[in-house]
Design a protein around this motif. Structure first.
Motif, mmCIF file in Angstrom:
data_model
loop_
_atom_site.group_PDB
_atom_site.id
_atom_site.type_symbol
_atom_site.label_atom_id
_atom_site.label_comp_id
_atom_site.label_asym_id
_atom_site.label_seq_id
_atom_site.Cartn_x
_atom_site.Cartn_y
_atom_site.Cartn_z
ATOM 1 N N TYR A 172 11.210 -9.784 1.941
ATOM 2 C CA TYR A 172 12.240 -8.829 1.512
ATOM 3 C C TYR A 172 11.761 -8.024 0.305
ATOM 4 C CZ TYR A 172 16.621 -7.141 -0.502
ATOM 5 O OH TYR A 172 17.606 -6.346 -1.051
ATOM 6 N N GLU A 173 11.105 -8.666 -0.652
ATOM 7 C CA GLU A 173 10.613 -7.955 -1.826
ATOM 8 C C GLU A 173 9.523 -6.948 -1.456
ATOM 9 O OE1 GLU A 173 9.401 -10.793 -4.720
ATOM 10 O OE2 GLU A 173 11.385 -11.732 -4.904
ATOM 11 N N ARG A 174 8.676 -7.287 -0.504
ATOM 12 C CA ARG A 174 7.659 -6.328 -0.065
ATOM 13 C C ARG A 174 8.298 -5.124 0.616
ATOM 14 N NH1 ARG A 174 4.636 -11.165 0.990
ATOM 15 N NH2 ARG A 174 5.527 -11.306 3.087
ATOM 16 N N LEU A 175 9.300 -5.360 1.435
ATOM 17 C CA LEU A 175 9.997 -4.240 2.072
ATOM 18 C C LEU A 175 10.727 -3.387 1.043
ATOM 19 C CD1 LEU A 175 11.427 -5.996 5.253
ATOM 20 C CD2 LEU A 175 9.587 -4.320 5.153
ATOM 21 N N LEU A 176 11.279 -4.028 0.012
ATOM 22 C CA LEU A 176 11.948 -3.278 -1.050
ATOM 23 C C LEU A 176 10.953 -2.382 -1.797
ATOM 24 C CD1 LEU A 176 14.346 -2.632 -2.887
ATOM 25 C CD2 LEU A 176 13.836 -4.734 -4.164
ATOM 26 N N ALA A 177 9.761 -2.893 -2.067
ATOM 27 C CA ALA A 177 8.745 -2.077 -2.734
ATOM 28 C C ALA A 177 8.351 -0.881 -1.869
ATOM 29 C CB ALA A 177 7.522 -2.929 -3.063
ATOM 30 N N GLU A 178 8.255 -1.083 -0.553
ATOM 31 C CA GLU A 178 7.936 0.045 0.332
ATOM 32 C C GLU A 178 9.079 1.063 0.348
ATOM 33 O OE1 GLU A 178 7.019 -1.437 4.173
ATOM 34 O OE2 GLU A 178 5.287 -2.627 3.523
ATOM 35 N N ALA A 179 10.314 0.592 0.353
ATOM 36 C CA ALA A 179 11.457 1.514 0.368
ATOM 37 C C ALA A 179 11.552 2.316 -0.928
ATOM 38 C CB ALA A 179 12.749 0.731 0.601
ATOM 39 N N LEU A 180 11.197 1.714 -2.051
ATOM 40 C CA LEU A 180 11.228 2.445 -3.318
ATOM 41 C C LEU A 180 10.164 3.536 -3.377
ATOM 42 C CD1 LEU A 180 11.863 -0.488 -5.818
ATOM 43 C CD2 LEU A 180 13.435 1.369 -5.258
ATOM 44 N N ARG A 181 9.147 3.435 -2.545
ATOM 45 C CA ARG A 181 8.121 4.474 -2.495
ATOM 46 C C ARG A 181 8.401 5.522 -1.420
ATOM 47 N NH1 ARG A 181 4.720 -0.172 -3.050
ATOM 48 N NH2 ARG A 181 4.288 -0.121 -0.811
ATOM 49 N N ASP A 182 9.577 5.433 -0.787
ATOM 50 C CA ASP A 182 9.923 6.427 0.224
ATOM 51 C C ASP A 182 10.082 7.801 -0.434
ATOM 52 O OD1 ASP A 182 10.913 6.798 3.149
ATOM 53 O OD2 ASP A 182 12.432 7.796 1.929
ATOM 54 N N ARG A 183 9.753 8.853 0.308
ATOM 55 C CA ARG A 183 9.789 10.202 -0.254
ATOM 56 C C ARG A 183 11.184 10.610 -0.702
ATOM 57 N NH1 ARG A 183 11.100 14.931 1.877
ATOM 58 N NH2 ARG A 183 11.336 13.942 3.916
ATOM 59 N N THR A 184 12.178 10.305 0.114
ATOM 60 C CA THR A 184 13.538 10.696 -0.256
ATOM 61 C C THR A 184 14.034 9.926 -1.480
ATOM 62 O OG1 THR A 184 14.411 9.074 1.332
ATOM 63 C CG2 THR A 184 14.073 11.323 2.122
ATOM 64 N N VAL A 185 13.637 8.657 -1.585
ATOM 65 C CA VAL A 185 14.052 7.867 -2.751
ATOM 66 C C VAL A 185 13.368 8.385 -4.016
ATOM 67 C CG1 VAL A 185 14.028 5.556 -3.750
ATOM 68 C CG2 VAL A 185 14.557 5.857 -1.343
ATOM 69 N N LEU A 186 12.091 8.712 -3.924
ATOM 70 C CA LEU A 186 11.380 9.238 -5.092
ATOM 71 C C LEU A 186 11.974 10.564 -5.547
ATOM 72 C CD1 LEU A 186 7.672 8.436 -4.122
ATOM 73 C CD2 LEU A 186 9.118 7.251 -5.776
ATOM 74 N N THR A 187 12.399 11.402 -4.594
ATOM 75 C CA THR A 187 13.032 12.670 -4.960
ATOM 76 C C THR A 187 14.352 12.432 -5.677
ATOM 77 O OG1 THR A 187 11.995 13.725 -3.051
ATOM 78 C CG2 THR A 187 13.848 14.869 -4.063
ATOM 79 N N ALA A 188 15.151 11.468 -5.184
ATOM 80 C CA ALA A 188 16.431 11.176 -5.828
ATOM 81 C C ALA A 188 16.243 10.535 -7.204
ATOM 82 C CB ALA A 188 17.262 10.261 -4.926
ATOM 83 N N LEU A 189 15.179 9.779 -7.388
ATOM 84 C CA LEU A 189 14.932 9.155 -8.693
ATOM 85 C C LEU A 189 14.613 10.188 -9.767
ATOM 86 C CD1 LEU A 189 12.797 6.041 -7.645
ATOM 87 C CD2 LEU A 189 15.054 6.007 -8.724
ATOM 88 N N ARG A 190 14.139 11.366 -9.398
ATOM 89 C CA ARG A 190 13.826 12.407 -10.375
ATOM 90 C C ARG A 190 15.042 13.230 -10.770
ATOM 91 N NH1 ARG A 190 8.961 12.915 -7.165
ATOM 92 N NH2 ARG A 190 9.955 14.572 -5.942
ATOM 93 N N ALA A 191 16.175 13.002 -10.131
ATOM 94 C CA ALA A 191 17.383 13.759 -10.453
ATOM 95 C C ALA A 191 17.910 13.344 -11.821
ATOM 96 C CB ALA A 191 18.448 13.535 -9.373
ATOM 97 N N PRO A 192 18.568 14.266 -12.561
ATOM 98 C CA PRO A 192 19.118 13.919 -13.880
ATOM 99 C C PRO A 192 20.191 12.834 -13.761
ATOM 100 C CG PRO A 192 19.018 16.305 -13.576
ATOM 101 C CD PRO A 192 18.738 15.692 -12.245
ATOM 102 N N GLY A 193 20.124 11.858 -14.643
ATOM 103 C CA GLY A 193 21.110 10.779 -14.664
ATOM 104 C C GLY A 193 20.896 9.700 -13.637
#
Length: 281
Positions: free
Chosen positions: A15-36
């Motif tokens: 589960y932790e390995r899958l979570l690390a892969e999901a955090l590197r997803d393109r859409t997630v990385l784009t949302a992480l750069r949003a303000p707040g």
């Protein structure tokens, strides 16, 4: 299912390995750069805390996967004298009474017999040729010796190829003791399906619900030169660059500088005392 099974401890690292892969997803990385937006570490901590709730989205696949895994573990090992699931070529050619079959015997004996016969024929043939070069029997024995030598080499090559194919077949189809190859393959497929469902239906939706929504056509930092609405900046040529209202000084050339003209009618004017060319010394 109203009461999904919790995530087992042995599946937490997966589960932790899958979570690390999901955090590197393109859409997630784009949302992480949003303000707040939350940081990556904050989002990971929340996902680890809610692991059971997230894994519930793939309950069907996880239940099937854990059931197959438990079945594979409880399957008794085959008896020591049992035939392998995918017998090799040597096993298939074994004789009925348990001894070696025809193929292994021929693989071992044919090169030995052929090379022994070739050595004897060549030795006798060359001795007869040395004694009488015109003897027909000597040429026949030499020819038969070389043919036997070639047959031995061919038999050895066929035996080596058979052994290699047997090793590849037995090695590729072999399974650990106590496992069924078909059940092991089914377990691998179930694990793959569970991973895909957990990532697509559990982790990614959870991460996006805790991040600011990013529209699909959100502008990026770099201009999209291929978009239909893109227009180039309105640059002008160097000749049309507006300049300041500047006038050059009113300079004149040296040849146009005004000089005072002599006044030949002035009272004090006297003409130069020119002499004739003859008076020039």
């Amino acid at each position: 299912m109203t009461n999904p099974p919790p995530l087992l401890a042995e599946d937490r690292p997966e589960y932790e390995r899958l979570l690390a892969e999901a955090l590197r997803d393109r859409t997630v990385l784009t949302a992480l750069r949003a303000p707040g937006a939350l940081t990556t570490d904050q989002l990971r901590i929340r996902a680890l805390r809610d692991a059971d709730a997230i894994a519930a989205a793939a309950t069907t696949e996880y239940t099937h996967y854990t059931r197959l895994r438990e079945t594979l573990r409880t399957t008794p090992p085959p008896p020591p004298d049992a035939e392998p699931t995918a017998p090799g070529l040597l096993t298939q050619l074994r004789s009925a009474n348990g001894g070696a079959g025809l193929f292994p015997v021929l693989t071992v004996l044919t090169p030995i017999l052929a090379w022994t016969a070739a050595l004897a024929l060549l030795l006798i043939g060359y001795l007869l040729r040395a004694a009488n070069p015109d003897l027909t029997l000597a040429r026949t024995l030499v020819t038969a010796g070389w043919v036997a030598l070639a047959a031995g080499v061919a038999a050895m090559a066929i035996g080596i190829i058979g052994l290699v194919l047997t090793a590849i077949r037995d090695g590729g189809g072999a399974a650990p003791a106590g496992t069924d190859p078909e059940l092991a393959a089914e377990l691998a497929d179930a694990r793959r399906e569970w991973r895909t469902a957990l990532r697509d239906r559990g982790l990614l939706p959870y991460l996006h619900t805790h991040l600011p929504a990013v529209p699909a056509d959100a502008p990026s930092d770099a201009p999209d030169f291929t978009s239909p609405g893109y227009t180039s900046p309105d640059f002008t040529s160097p000749g049309t660059v507006p300049t300041a209202d500047y006038t050059s000084p009113d300079f004149t050339s040296p040849g146009t500088v005004p000089t005072p003209a002599p006044d030949f009618t002035a009272p004090g004017y006297t003409s130069p005392a020119f002499t004739s060319p003859d008076d020039v010394t």
